[in-house]
Scaffold this motif. Structure first.
Motif, PDB file in Angstrom:
ATOM      1  N   TYR A  11       0.845  -1.197  -0.130  1.00 15.52           N
ATOM      2  CA  TYR A  11       0.018  -0.164   0.128  1.00 15.52           C
ATOM      3  C   TYR A  11       0.982   1.283  -0.051  1.00 15.52           C
ATOM      4  O   TYR A  11       2.029   1.242   0.791  1.00 15.52           O
ATOM      5  N   SER A  12       0.220   2.122  -0.731  1.00 12.59           N
ATOM      6  CA  SER A  12       1.166   3.486  -0.857  1.00 12.59           C
ATOM      7  C   SER A  12       0.048   4.737  -0.951  1.00 12.59           C
ATOM      8  O   SER A  12      -0.669   4.724  -1.443  1.00 12.59           O
ATOM      9  N   TYR A  13       0.532   5.891  -0.142  1.00 14.11           N
ATOM     10  CA  TYR A  13      -0.341   7.025  -0.131  1.00 14.11           C
ATOM     11  C   TYR A  13      -0.023   7.662  -1.314  1.00 14.11           C
ATOM     12  O   TYR A  13      -1.244   8.341  -1.816  1.00 14.11           O
ATOM     13  N   ASP A  14       1.073   7.613  -1.905  1.00 17.29           N
ATOM     14  CA  ASP A  14       1.242   8.524  -3.004  1.00 17.29           C
ATOM     15  C   ASP A  14       1.870   7.747  -4.449  1.00 17.29           C
ATOM     16  O   ASP A  14       2.139   8.306  -5.485  1.00 17.29           O
ATOM     17  N   LYS A  15       1.553   6.453  -4.269  1.00 12.03           N
ATOM     18  CA  LYS A  15       1.744   5.446  -5.401  1.00 12.03           C
ATOM     19  C   LYS A  15       3.543   5.358  -5.725  1.00 12.03           C
ATOM     20  O   LYS A  15       3.812   4.962  -6.962  1.00 12.03           O
ATOM     21  N   LYS A  16       4.181   5.896  -4.806  1.00 13.01           N
ATOM     22  CA  LYS A  16       5.529   5.917  -4.855  1.00 13.01           C
ATOM     23  C   LYS A  16       6.356   5.224  -3.755  1.00 13.01           C
ATOM     24  O   LYS A  16       6.975   4.208  -4.056  1.00 13.01           O
ATOM     25  N   THR A  17       5.948   5.507  -2.685  1.00 14.89           N
ATOM     26  CA  THR A  17       6.646   5.032  -1.380  1.00 14.89           C
ATOM     27  C   THR A  17       5.598   4.215  -0.741  1.00 14.89           C
ATOM     28  O   THR A  17       4.647   4.573  -0.270  1.00 14.89           O
ATOM     29  N   ASN A  18       5.867   2.690  -0.577  1.00 11.73           N
ATOM     30  CA  ASN A  18       5.047   1.893   0.130  1.00 11.73           C
ATOM     31  C   ASN A  18       5.102   2.296   1.678  1.00 11.73           C
ATOM     32  O   ASN A  18       6.082   2.406   2.099  1.00 11.73           O
ATOM     33  N   VAL A  19       3.995   2.063   1.988  1.00 11.84           N
ATOM     34  CA  VAL A  19       3.864   2.220   3.533  1.00 11.84           C
ATOM     35  C   VAL A  19       3.829   0.750   3.971  1.00 11.84           C
ATOM     36  O   VAL A  19       4.375   0.382   5.198  1.00 11.84           O
ATOM     37  N   LEU A  20       3.282  -0.197   3.569  1.00 12.32           N
ATOM     38  CA  LEU A  20       3.270  -1.886   3.550  1.00 12.32           C
ATOM     39  C   LEU A  20       3.698  -2.268   2.328  1.00 12.32           C
ATOM     40  O   LEU A  20       3.413  -1.758   1.167  1.00 12.32           O
ATOM     41  N   SER A  21       4.648  -3.350   2.388  1.00 12.91           N
ATOM     42  CA  SER A  21       5.232  -3.956   1.279  1.00 12.91           C
ATOM     43  C   SER A  21       5.244  -5.464   1.382  1.00 12.91           C
ATOM     44  O   SER A  21       5.736  -6.038   2.338  1.00 12.91           O
ATOM     45  N   ASP A  22       4.446  -6.081   0.613  1.00 16.28           N
ATOM     46  CA  ASP A  22       4.491  -7.548   0.595  1.00 16.28           C
ATOM     47  C   ASP A  22       3.938  -8.122   1.782  1.00 16.28           C
ATOM     48  O   ASP A  22       4.944  -9.076   2.227  1.00 16.28           O
ATOM     49  N   VAL A  23       3.308  -7.517   2.459  1.00 18.29           N
ATOM     50  CA  VAL A  23       2.702  -8.187   3.725  1.00 18.29           C
ATOM     51  C   VAL A  23       1.834  -9.115   3.770  1.00 18.29           C
ATOM     52  O   VAL A  23       0.892  -9.346   2.824  1.00 18.29           O
ATOM     53  N   THR A  24       2.023 -10.341   4.520  1.00 19.19           N
ATOM     54  CA  THR A  24       1.343 -11.792   4.389  1.00 19.19           C
ATOM     55  C   THR A  24       1.168 -12.174   5.862  1.00 19.19           C
ATOM     56  O   THR A  24       1.981 -11.900   6.661  1.00 19.19           O
ATOM     57  N   ALA A  25      -0.152 -12.484   6.198  1.00 14.87           N
ATOM     58  CA  ALA A  25      -0.453 -13.064   7.597  1.00 14.87           C
ATOM     59  C   ALA A  25      -1.697 -13.797   7.434  1.00 14.87           C
ATOM     60  O   ALA A  25      -2.612 -13.615   6.493  1.00 14.87           O
ATOM     61  N   GLU A  26      -2.064 -14.582   8.259  1.00 12.76           N
ATOM     62  CA  GLU A  26      -3.143 -15.425   8.773  1.00 12.76           C
ATOM     63  C   GLU A  26      -3.810 -15.053  10.094  1.00 12.76           C
ATOM     64  O   GLU A  26      -2.925 -15.070  11.003  1.00 12.76           O
ATOM     65  N   LEU A  27      -4.910 -14.738  10.199  1.00 14.26           N
ATOM     66  CA  LEU A  27      -5.599 -14.222  11.307  1.00 14.26           C
ATOM     67  C   LEU A  27      -6.722 -15.443  11.789  1.00 14.26           C
ATOM     68  O   LEU A  27      -7.565 -15.386  10.956  1.00 14.26           O
ATOM     69  N   GLU A  28      -6.702 -15.904  12.928  1.00 14.13           N
ATOM     70  CA  GLU A  28      -7.619 -16.881  13.567  1.00 14.13           C
ATOM     71  C   GLU A  28      -8.880 -16.500  14.024  1.00 14.13           C
ATOM     72  O   GLU A  28      -8.662 -15.413  15.016  1.00 14.13           O
ATOM     73  N   ILE A  29     -10.030 -17.205  14.248  1.00 14.31           N
ATOM     74  CA  ILE A  29     -11.081 -17.121  14.972  1.00 14.31           C
ATOM     75  C   ILE A  29     -10.474 -17.440  16.294  1.00 14.31           C
ATOM     76  O   ILE A  29      -9.723 -18.093  16.554  1.00 14.31           O
ATOM     77  N   GLY A  30     -11.068 -16.986  17.510  1.00 17.13           N
ATOM     78  CA  GLY A  30     -10.596 -17.339  18.883  1.00 17.13           C
ATOM     79  C   GLY A  30      -9.371 -16.631  19.342  1.00 17.13           C
ATOM     80  O   GLY A  30      -8.819 -16.995  20.330  1.00 17.13           O
ATOM     81  N   LYS A  31      -8.977 -15.666  18.651  1.00 18.22           N
ATOM     82  CA  LYS A  31      -7.572 -15.175  18.957  1.00 18.22           C
ATOM     83  C   LYS A  31      -7.627 -13.587  19.106  1.00 18.22           C
ATOM     84  O   LYS A  31      -8.357 -12.878  18.387  1.00 18.22           O
ATOM     85  N   LEU A  32      -7.119 -12.878  20.030  1.00 18.73           N
ATOM     86  CA  LEU A  32      -6.744 -11.501  20.276  1.00 18.73           C
ATOM     87  C   LEU A  32      -5.421 -11.107  19.608  1.00 18.73           C
ATOM     88  O   LEU A  32      -4.408 -11.718  19.980  1.00 18.73           O
ATOM     89  N   TYR A  33      -5.499  -9.988  18.678  1.00 12.13           N
ATOM     90  CA  TYR A  33      -4.065  -9.797  17.995  1.00 12.13           C
ATOM     91  C   TYR A  33      -3.932  -8.335  18.417  1.00 12.13           C
ATOM     92  O   TYR A  33      -4.891  -7.649  18.145  1.00 12.13           O
ATOM     93  N   GLY A  51     -10.646  -3.955   7.229  1.00 11.13           N
ATOM     94  CA  GLY A  51     -11.924  -3.704   7.072  1.00 11.13           C
ATOM     95  C   GLY A  51     -12.796  -3.362   6.005  1.00 11.13           C
ATOM     96  O   GLY A  51     -14.101  -2.975   5.900  1.00 11.13           O
ATOM     97  N   GLY A  52     -12.139  -3.312   4.968  1.00 10.06           N
ATOM     98  CA  GLY A  52     -12.782  -2.953   3.586  1.00 10.06           C
ATOM     99  C   GLY A  52     -12.807  -1.412   3.689  1.00 10.06           C
ATOM    100  O   GLY A  52     -13.638  -1.282   2.808  1.00 10.06           O
ATOM    101  N   LEU A  53     -12.145  -0.842   4.212  1.00 13.63           N
ATOM    102  CA  LEU A  53     -12.410   0.756   4.184  1.00 13.63           C
ATOM    103  C   LEU A  53     -11.461   1.350   3.035  1.00 13.63           C
ATOM    104  O   LEU A  53     -11.580   2.488   2.726  1.00 13.63           O
ATOM    105  N   ASP A  54     -10.375   0.382   2.758  1.00 11.92           N
ATOM    106  CA  ASP A  54      -9.750   1.006   1.616  1.00 11.92           C
ATOM    107  C   ASP A  54      -9.118  -0.201   0.689  1.00 11.92           C
ATOM    108  O   ASP A  54      -9.338  -1.505   1.291  1.00 11.92           O
ATOM    109  N   VAL A  55      -8.446  -0.097  -0.283  1.00 15.93           N
ATOM    110  CA  VAL A  55      -8.104  -1.210  -1.025  1.00 15.93           C
ATOM    111  C   VAL A  55      -6.529  -1.335  -1.148  1.00 15.93           C
ATOM    112  O   VAL A  55      -5.926  -0.033  -1.457  1.00 15.93           O
TER     113      VAL A  55
END
Length: 213
Positions: A11-33, A51-55
């Motif tokens: 994800y990038s705010y300006d399409k130049k510098t990434n804020v997040l880069s190639d992030v991968t994770a799995e989140l399970e039910i029954g857990k607090l993260y 939350g589907g507030l941004d893409v």
């Protein structure tokens, strides 16, 4: 079982510098993260993507194995997630009871009581409550909902230590007893210690560490 999957998100705010880069994770039910990281590291951005507030600029978010973009982001927000915002997002002409009843199928009074509101405060217009009280109403609304996922942005930031501890306990109970996936952006070490896993954002990457209970 993973209820939310983050697949190679960038994800990038300006399409130049990434804020997040190639992030991968799995989140399970029954857990607090708990999501930790310095200011500006992308914690709230990641929460918004979940939350589907941004893409994302690249990659995808899966809910129960399906791409939330293909399901429809509005559908995802409406049916799968309960959001706790820093600015509360309450219906300002309603009381706390009326606000929480919008998402709840059960009696909401016990939840509001546990969060420290009196009966008089529960039936007062939310604009006549303090910021800390409004935050408690927003938290109650999320906890009382049927959504499988609770996403919270600094939910204990405006609260005293005792109330913050009680809210952390409620969020943990929502994960463990109600089998929800609870994801909290926080600067609080106390919240992080109560979490089942910590997601640390460093240098645009995401590191997950299980917490020994």
């Amino acid at each position: 079982m993973a209820i939310l999957e983050i697949k190679d998100i960038s994800y990038s705010y300006d399409k130049k510098t990434n804020v997040l880069s190639d992030v991968t994770a799995e989140l399970e039910i029954g857990k607090l993260y708990a999501i930790l990281g310095p200011s500006g590291s992308g914690k709230t951005t990641l929460l918004s993507l979940l939350g589907g507030l941004d893409v994302p600029m690249k990659g995808k978010i899966l809910f129960d194995g399906e791409n939330i973009a293909k399901q429809g982001l509005a559908n995802h927000r409406r049916n799968h997630v309960a959001l706790i915002f820093q600015n509360y997002n309450l219906i300002d002409y309603m009381t706390p009871v009326e606000n929480v009843k919008l998402t709840a199928q059960q009696d909401v009074v016990p939840i509001l009581e546990r969060l420290g509101l009196t009966m008089a405060e529960m039936n007062r217009n939310v604009l006549k409550l303090s910021g800390g009280q409004q935050q408690r109403v927003a938290i109650a609304r999320a906890i009382a909902s049927d959504a499988a996922i609770i996403l919270a942005d600094e939910p204990t930031g405006n609260l005293d230590d005792d109330t913050a501890a009680e809210i952390t306990t409620l969020l943990k109970e929502s994960a463990h007893q109600l089998q929800k996936c609870v994801v909290v952006v926080t600067h609080s070490n106390d919240v992080a210690r109560q979490a089942d896993a910590v997601l640390q954002i460093r240098h645009r990457k995401l590191l997950m560490k299980e917490v020994a209970q």
